[in-house]
Design a protein around this motif. Structure first.
Motif, PDB file in Angstrom:
ATOM      1  N   PHE A 148      41.578  -6.266   7.832  1.00  0.00           N
ATOM      2  CA  PHE A 148      41.497  -6.798   9.040  1.00  0.00           C
ATOM      3  C   PHE A 148      40.414  -5.891   9.600  1.00  0.00           C
ATOM      4  CE2 PHE A 148      44.743 -10.087   9.766  1.00  0.00           C
ATOM      5  CZ  PHE A 148      45.307 -10.252   8.307  1.00  0.00           C
ATOM      6  N   ALA A 149      40.270  -4.718   9.461  1.00  0.00           N
ATOM      7  CA  ALA A 149      39.345  -3.833  10.134  1.00  0.00           C
ATOM      8  C   ALA A 149      37.923  -4.602   9.918  1.00  0.00           C
ATOM      9  CB  ALA A 149      39.329  -2.472   9.800  1.00  0.00           C
ATOM     10  N   GLU A 150      37.503  -4.726   8.560  1.00  0.00           N
ATOM     11  CA  GLU A 150      36.307  -5.566   8.339  1.00  0.00           C
ATOM     12  C   GLU A 150      35.969  -6.736   9.194  1.00  0.00           C
ATOM     13  OE1 GLU A 150      32.488  -6.331   6.629  1.00  0.00           O
ATOM     14  OE2 GLU A 150      33.780  -4.464   6.803  1.00  0.00           O
ATOM     15  N   LEU A 151      36.949  -7.449   9.103  1.00  0.00           N
ATOM     16  CA  LEU A 151      36.999  -8.825   9.889  1.00  0.00           C
ATOM     17  C   LEU A 151      36.738  -8.638  11.299  1.00  0.00           C
ATOM     18  CD1 LEU A 151      39.738 -10.784   7.825  1.00  0.00           C
ATOM     19  CD2 LEU A 151      37.065 -11.238   7.532  1.00  0.00           C
ATOM     20  N   LEU A 152      37.408  -7.563  11.925  1.00  0.00           N
ATOM     21  CA  LEU A 152      37.449  -7.298  13.417  1.00  0.00           C
ATOM     22  C   LEU A 152      35.743  -6.941  13.493  1.00  0.00           C
ATOM     23  CD1 LEU A 152      40.594  -5.360  14.379  1.00  0.00           C
ATOM     24  CD2 LEU A 152      39.647  -7.360  15.260  1.00  0.00           C
ATOM     25  N   ARG A 153      35.377  -6.146  12.644  1.00  0.00           N
ATOM     26  CA  ARG A 153      34.052  -5.551  12.772  1.00  0.00           C
ATOM     27  C   ARG A 153      32.882  -6.842  12.713  1.00  0.00           C
ATOM     28  NH1 ARG A 153      29.678  -4.717  10.070  1.00  0.00           N
ATOM     29  NH2 ARG A 153      30.551  -5.474   7.832  1.00  0.00           N
ATOM     30  N   ARG A 154      33.278  -7.928  11.857  1.00  0.00           N
ATOM     31  CA  ARG A 154      32.431  -9.015  12.106  1.00  0.00           C
ATOM     32  C   ARG A 154      32.447  -9.980  13.218  1.00  0.00           C
ATOM     33  NH1 ARG A 154      32.169 -10.778   5.868  1.00  0.00           N
ATOM     34  NH2 ARG A 154      31.890  -8.762   4.813  1.00  0.00           N
ATOM     35  N   GLY A 155      33.487  -9.553  14.056  1.00  0.00           N
ATOM     36  CA  GLY A 155      33.506 -10.512  15.344  1.00  0.00           C
ATOM     37  C   GLY A 155      34.772 -11.416  15.286  1.00  0.00           C
ATOM     38  N   TRP A 156      35.768 -11.104  14.369  1.00  0.00           N
ATOM     39  CA  TRP A 156      36.924 -11.801  14.475  1.00  0.00           C
ATOM     40  C   TRP A 156      37.682 -11.412  15.396  1.00  0.00           C
ATOM     41  CZ3 TRP A 156      39.816 -15.183  10.483  1.00  0.00           C
ATOM     42  CH2 TRP A 156      38.997 -15.532   9.457  1.00  0.00           C
ATOM     43  N   SER A 157      38.417 -12.403  16.310  1.00  0.00           N
ATOM     44  CA  SER A 157      39.376 -11.934  17.463  1.00  0.00           C
ATOM     45  C   SER A 157      40.752 -11.833  16.965  1.00  0.00           C
ATOM     46  CB  SER A 157      39.437 -13.042  18.576  1.00  0.00           C
ATOM     47  OG  SER A 157      40.020 -14.157  18.041  1.00  0.00           O
ATOM     48  N   ASP A 158      41.463 -11.178  17.958  1.00  0.00           N
ATOM     49  CA  ASP A 158      42.934 -10.796  17.580  1.00  0.00           C
ATOM     50  C   ASP A 158      43.466 -12.117  17.219  1.00  0.00           C
ATOM     51  OD1 ASP A 158      42.397  -7.943  17.725  1.00  0.00           O
ATOM     52  OD2 ASP A 158      43.406  -7.939  19.673  1.00  0.00           O
ATOM     53  N   GLU A 159      43.125 -13.180  18.112  1.00  0.00           N
ATOM     54  CA  GLU A 159      43.952 -14.342  17.823  1.00  0.00           C
ATOM     55  C   GLU A 159      43.928 -14.902  16.406  1.00  0.00           C
ATOM     56  OE1 GLU A 159      46.581 -17.063  18.717  1.00  0.00           O
ATOM     57  OE2 GLU A 159      46.312 -15.505  19.904  1.00  0.00           O
ATOM     58  N   GLN A 160      42.248 -14.860  16.105  1.00  0.00           N
ATOM     59  CA  GLN A 160      42.009 -15.358  14.824  1.00  0.00           C
ATOM     60  C   GLN A 160      42.632 -14.824  13.670  1.00  0.00           C
ATOM     61  OE1 GLN A 160      37.855 -14.975  15.630  1.00  0.00           O
ATOM     62  NE2 GLN A 160      37.577 -17.222  15.195  1.00  0.00           N
TER      63      GLN A 160
END
Length: 122
Positions: free
Chosen positions: A61-73
């Motif tokens: 999830f940290a990697e996906l956040l780094r890629r621009g995913w939002s908390d909602e996504q």
């Protein structure tokens, strides 16, 4: 689909970033409302580096956040999509149960086969 009985993956070369790439790919093709992750590691011959069990999902999830995913996504990916779909499944179940009884037809073993995994290319 890849036949899950084939052990072709060199797990030592599969990284968390590659899993994130795959999730991004699926989201880009199907949409964020149609992607989810599971945690059934039973029966796997290996696992991606840094994703050895569910305790490593925060790294993904940290990697996906780094890629621009939002908390909602991420909430959708983590389980909200699954919950939305299964609420609808339960609605359909309830509707069908009110209309007819479950089928008790026997499915022969030859129709099912003795395969632990069936895919579109088997």
């Amino acid at each position: 689909y890849i036949n899950c009985t084939a052990n072709l993956t060199n797990w030592e070369f599969v990284t968390l970033e590659m899993v994130a790439d795959h999730i991004d790919y699926m989201r880009d093709r199907a949409g964020e409302d149609h992607v989810g992750i599971g945690s059934d590691y039973d029966g796997m011959w290996g696992y991606p580096r840094d994703l050895e069990d569910v305790s490593s999902f925060p790294r993904l999830f940290a990697e996906l956040l780094r890629r621009g995913w939002s908390d909602e996504q991420l909430k959708k990916l983590a389980g909200n999509n699954f919950l939305r779909v299964f609420r609808k499944v339960e609605e359909v179940r309830d509707k069908l149960q009110s209309e007819r009884r479950p089928s008790e037809d026997h499915i022969s073993e030859s129709d099912v086969g003795n395969k632990p995994c069936r895919t579109t290319n088997t």
